[in-house]
Design an enzyme around this catalytic site. Structure first.
Site, PDB file in Angstrom:
ATOM      1  N   GLU A 184      -3.762  -5.712  -6.259  1.00 53.53           N
ATOM      2  CA  GLU A 184      -2.396  -6.099  -6.591  1.00 53.53           C
ATOM      3  C   GLU A 184      -2.367  -6.509  -8.060  1.00 53.53           C
ATOM      4  OE1 GLU A 184      -0.595  -8.962  -3.942  1.00 53.53           O
ATOM      5  OE2 GLU A 184      -1.376  -7.888  -2.213  1.00 53.53           O
ATOM      6  N   ARG A 219       0.359 -14.598   0.306  1.00 53.91           N
ATOM      7  CA  ARG A 219      -0.458 -14.484   1.516  1.00 53.91           C
ATOM      8  C   ARG A 219      -1.841 -15.091   1.297  1.00 53.91           C
ATOM      9  NH1 ARG A 219       0.427  -8.297   2.987  1.00 53.91           N
ATOM     10  NH2 ARG A 219       0.571  -8.174   0.725  1.00 53.91           N
ATOM     11  N   GLY A 243      -8.104 -15.524  -2.346  1.00 53.25           N
ATOM     12  CA  GLY A 243      -6.974 -15.516  -1.420  1.00 53.25           C
ATOM     13  C   GLY A 243      -6.433 -14.104  -1.335  1.00 53.25           C
ATOM     14  N   GLU A 251      -7.660   2.572   0.773  1.00 53.77           N
ATOM     15  CA  GLU A 251      -7.228   2.283  -0.606  1.00 53.77           C
ATOM     16  C   GLU A 251      -8.123   1.211  -1.210  1.00 53.77           C
ATOM     17  OE1 GLU A 251      -5.581  -0.740  -1.567  1.00 53.77           O
ATOM     18  OE2 GLU A 251      -5.856  -1.623   0.415  1.00 53.77           O
ATOM     19  N   LYS A 261      -2.999 -14.935  -7.064  1.00 53.11           N
ATOM     20  CA  LYS A 261      -3.555 -14.620  -8.384  1.00 53.11           C
ATOM     21  C   LYS A 261      -2.374 -14.292  -9.301  1.00 53.11           C
ATOM     22  CE  LYS A 261      -4.368  -9.661  -7.760  1.00 53.11           C
ATOM     23  NZ  LYS A 261      -5.321  -8.579  -7.849  1.00 53.11           N
ATOM     24  N   CYS A 285      -6.153  -9.281   1.476  1.00 54.59           N
ATOM     25  CA  CYS A 285      -7.319  -8.443   1.808  1.00 54.59           C
ATOM     26  C   CYS A 285      -8.604  -9.231   2.003  1.00 54.59           C
ATOM     27  CB  CYS A 285      -7.517  -7.395   0.722  1.00 54.59           C
ATOM     28  SG  CYS A 285      -6.238  -6.139   0.742  1.00 54.59           S
ATOM     29  N   VAL A 315       0.835  -1.202   0.000  1.00 53.01           N
ATOM     30  CA  VAL A 315       0.000   0.000   0.000  1.00 53.01           C
ATOM     31  C   VAL A 315       0.874   1.258   0.000  1.00 53.01           C
ATOM     32  CG1 VAL A 315      -1.726   1.283   1.333  1.00 53.01           C
ATOM     33  CG2 VAL A 315      -1.915  -1.200   1.121  1.00 53.01           C
TER      34      VAL A 315
HETATM   35  C1  UDX Z   1      -8.596  -6.690  -3.310  1.00 52.14           C
HETATM   36  C2  UDX Z   1      -9.613  -5.647  -3.821  1.00 52.14           C
HETATM   37  O1  UDX Z   1     -10.036  -6.031  -5.129  1.00 52.14           O
HETATM   38  C3  UDX Z   1      -8.995  -4.247  -3.804  1.00 52.14           C
HETATM   39  O2  UDX Z   1      -9.962  -3.286  -4.191  1.00 52.14           O
HETATM   40  C4  UDX Z   1      -8.498  -3.921  -2.377  1.00 52.14           C
HETATM   41  O3  UDX Z   1      -7.944  -2.654  -2.308  1.00 52.14           O
HETATM   42  C5  UDX Z   1      -7.496  -4.981  -1.939  1.00 52.14           C
HETATM   43  O4  UDX Z   1      -8.126  -6.285  -2.018  1.00 52.14           O
HETATM   44  P1  UDX Z   1      -6.508  -7.983  -4.300  1.00 52.14           P
HETATM   45  O5  UDX Z   1      -6.404  -8.651  -2.968  1.00 52.14           O
HETATM   46  O6  UDX Z   1      -5.281  -7.451  -4.926  1.00 52.14           O
HETATM   47  O7  UDX Z   1      -7.538  -6.750  -4.241  1.00 52.14           O
HETATM   48  O8  UDX Z   1      -7.121  -9.074  -5.307  1.00 52.14           O
HETATM   49  P2  UDX Z   1      -8.451  -9.243  -6.156  1.00 52.14           P
HETATM   50  O9  UDX Z   1      -8.185  -8.948  -7.570  1.00 52.14           O
HETATM   51  O10 UDX Z   1      -9.594  -8.565  -5.524  1.00 52.14           O
HETATM   52  O11 UDX Z   1      -8.659 -10.830  -6.024  1.00 52.14           O
HETATM   53  C6  UDX Z   1      -8.790 -11.439  -4.742  1.00 52.14           C
HETATM   54  C7  UDX Z   1      -8.946 -12.941  -4.892  1.00 52.14           C
HETATM   55  O12 UDX Z   1     -10.210 -13.272  -5.434  1.00 52.14           O
HETATM   56  C8  UDX Z   1      -7.898 -13.614  -5.784  1.00 52.14           C
HETATM   57  O13 UDX Z   1      -7.464 -14.810  -5.167  1.00 52.14           O
HETATM   58  C9  UDX Z   1      -8.665 -13.922  -7.057  1.00 52.14           C
HETATM   59  O14 UDX Z   1      -8.150 -15.035  -7.750  1.00 52.14           O
HETATM   60  C10 UDX Z   1     -10.054 -14.219  -6.491  1.00 52.14           C
HETATM   61  N1  UDX Z   1     -11.142 -14.022  -7.457  1.00 52.14           N
HETATM   62  C11 UDX Z   1     -11.357 -12.786  -8.007  1.00 52.14           C
HETATM   63  C12 UDX Z   1     -11.997 -15.084  -7.757  1.00 52.14           C
HETATM   64  O15 UDX Z   1     -11.837 -16.186  -7.236  1.00 52.14           O
HETATM   65  N2  UDX Z   1     -13.041 -14.859  -8.606  1.00 52.14           N
HETATM   66  C13 UDX Z   1     -13.269 -13.653  -9.183  1.00 52.14           C
HETATM   67  O16 UDX Z   1     -14.261 -13.532  -9.938  1.00 52.14           O
HETATM   68  C14 UDX Z   1     -12.404 -12.580  -8.874  1.00 52.14           C
END
Ligand code: UDX
Length: 466
Positions: free
Chosen positions: A155, A331, A260, A151, A324, A263, A11
């Site tokens: 990622e 994490r 995962g 925020e 992802k 967040c 962040v």
């Molecule tokens: C998230 C929020 O999207 C962001 O706005 C916040 O500021 C921080 O947390 P992030 O943790 O980077 O962002 O990942 P994100 O793209 O949201 O994906 C989170 C998880 O959900 C990943 O493991 C992804 O594979 C999974 N996912 C996402 C799914 O399983 N299905 C989906 O349709 C979308």
């Protein structure tokens, strides 16, 4: 403006880089000497596409400086706190932020605005103004404006999300004459998006609410995929048809091994704990969490079923370790839980991830598995393949060639990203989440057969055999 960012994790670094890009002068303060040394050497301690180039450019242009000496914050007009608030175990911890505020707040100028960017537990908010006022008073300094500025950056896409936000949220903790909000509007003057000024509690819940809703959508999609499996429907077509309704939208409805990262999983469990403390029941969030956990074990079950009911002594190729694609972050990555569960059930795991730093970290965290340095070494002689992270290089593999190097034909696609027909044609037995292979394959169990086995299962349970 002169801005100091305290805490240079994901962040803090994205915030520092983005603010420098808008022309602000940024001082990044980091107490971890190893991290500081890495940054000063022009390298980043994390992987975020484009961030290294952005920061290098602004170091060269004298827009960003890094230091460990917190005294340097005394000349800043805006001080942004971006330290961690989760305990790594599904709960909140506020010791770090309290310590940080205790150290920093006495040194701040009287005309500063103090900004909390860390995600906060809602129960911490009512204590915040009193705590900061207390620290100022003890140092014989006058009160300062304090705001929360959550925020919403993903990622892998963080720079774009920072520079082109859909909204900026400013939560007012204490701002007696409005100077704090005025400074924040000035800080964000380059942004072409609504700047929402809210009471602090609303801002904190707007942040949590956004991530809780995204998590809910994913768990909903996963429950829908289970229905699709039961009734021979294809979740991709179902979601495509649903998502065209603007009230629903297509985003965050991809089913598979679930969410995962640092967040979504934590914010679901942390909010459940915060609610429990206030004796509020949150059955929806508990279900979201439960479904997400079950997806991981369901993935392992699918591999086990594909191998005839036992994983003992079988070699599994695990594709992807990060939570992802586009990040090296492990994490709460589903792959870690899955790998451990496979080992516990007697399998040997050979895993590969395209991100070298993720492979190094995984070797440390999971010594019970073998992490290979190329995808073919992981695949070679595998009895089954499990795809956990949808890196493009996995999607682009020559699957007929893959079939030649593996021993068995079981393939479980934990992200529903491979084309079932191609995988089927390559000679694999494809299993996704809520996806049917189609007419080229021997028909999957019919709805009638599935209903029959459910009925048999429930008779067995009612007889006490379940
Ligand atoms: C998230 C929020 O999207 C962001 O706005 C916040 O500021 C921080 O947390 P992030 O943790 O980077 O962002 O990942 P994100 O793209 O949201 O994906 C989170 C998880 O959900 C990943 O493991 C992804 O594979 C999974 N996912 C996402 C799914 O399983 N299905 C989906 O349709 C979308």
């Amino acid at each position: 403006m002169r801005v100091a960012v305290i805490g240079l994790g994901y962040v803090g670094l994205v915030t520092a880089g983005g603010l420098a890009e808008w022309g602000h002068d940024v001082l990044g303060i980091e107490v971890d000497p190893g991290r500081l040394e890495t940054l000063r050497a022009g390298r980043l301690p994390i992987h975020e596409p484009g961030l290294d180039g952005l920061i290098a450019r602004h170091i060269a242009g004298n827009r960003i400086h890094f230091a460990s000496d917190a005294h340097l914050v005394s000349s800043a007009q805006v001080v942004i706190i971006a330290v961690g608030t989760h305990d790594g175990n599904g709960g909140w911890q506020t010791d770090t932020i309290r310590r940080c505020l205790g150290d920093i707040v006495p040194m701040l100028a009287d005309d500063v605005v103090l900004v909390i960017r860390s995600t906060l537990p809602p129960e911490f908010v009512p204590t915040l103004a009193g705590f900061i006022d207390g620290v100022r008073a003890a140092a014989d300094r006058s009160p300062i404006p304090v705001v929360i500025n959550p925020e919403f950056t993903r990622e892998g896409n963080a720079i774009q999300d920072f520079l082109f936000p859909e909204r900026v949220v400013i939560g007012v903790v204490r701002d007696d004459v409005g100077a704090g909000v005025r400074s924040m509007r000035n800080l964000y003057r380059a942004v072409d998006a609504p700047i929402l000024t809210l009471p602090a509690a609303d801002a904190v819940l707007a942040k949590l609410g956004s991530n809780l809703f995204l998590a809910t959508k994913i768990s909903f999609a996963n429950e829908l995929a289970a229905l699709c499996d039961a009734f021979d429907a294809d979740v991709s077509s179902v979601v495509d048809a649903m998502g065209r309704d603007k009230r629903i939208g297509p985003a965050f409805l991809r089913s598979g091994v679930g969410f995962g990262g640092s967040c979504l999983p934590h914010q679901v469990t942390m909010t459940i704990r915060s609610a429990e403390q206030r004796a509020i029941d949150v059955p929806l969030l508990r279900a979201v969490d439960q479904i997400n956990h079950d997806q991981r074990s369901s993935f392992v079950d699918r591999l086990e079923r594909g191998l005839g009911g036992s994983l003992k002594g079988r070699r599994i190729a695990l594709l992807g370790l990060t939570f992802k694609p586009g990040t090296d972050d492990l994490r709460d990555a589903p792959a870690l839980t899955i790998a451990l569960s496979l080992v516990t059930r007697g399998a040997t795991v050979f895993a590969y991830d395209p991100m070298p730093s993720a492979r190094t970290a995984a070797r440390r965290i999971l010594p019970a598995i073998t992490v290979t340095d190329d995808v073919w070494s992981a695949l070679s002689n595998a009895d089954a393949i499990g795809l956990v992270t949808e890196w493009p290089e996995f999607i682009d593999l020559d699957w007929s060639e893959v079939r030649r190097v593996v021993r068995g034909d079981t393939l479980v696609d934990g992200r529903n990203v491979l084309d079932p027909a191609t995988i089927d044609a390559a000679g694999f037995n494809y299993t996704g989440f809520g996806r049917q292979v189609g007419t080229t394959r021997a028909p999957s169990r019919t709805v009638a057969q599935k209903l029959q086995s459910v009925a048999v299962g429930s008779i067995a349970s009612s007889n006490g055999f379940g």
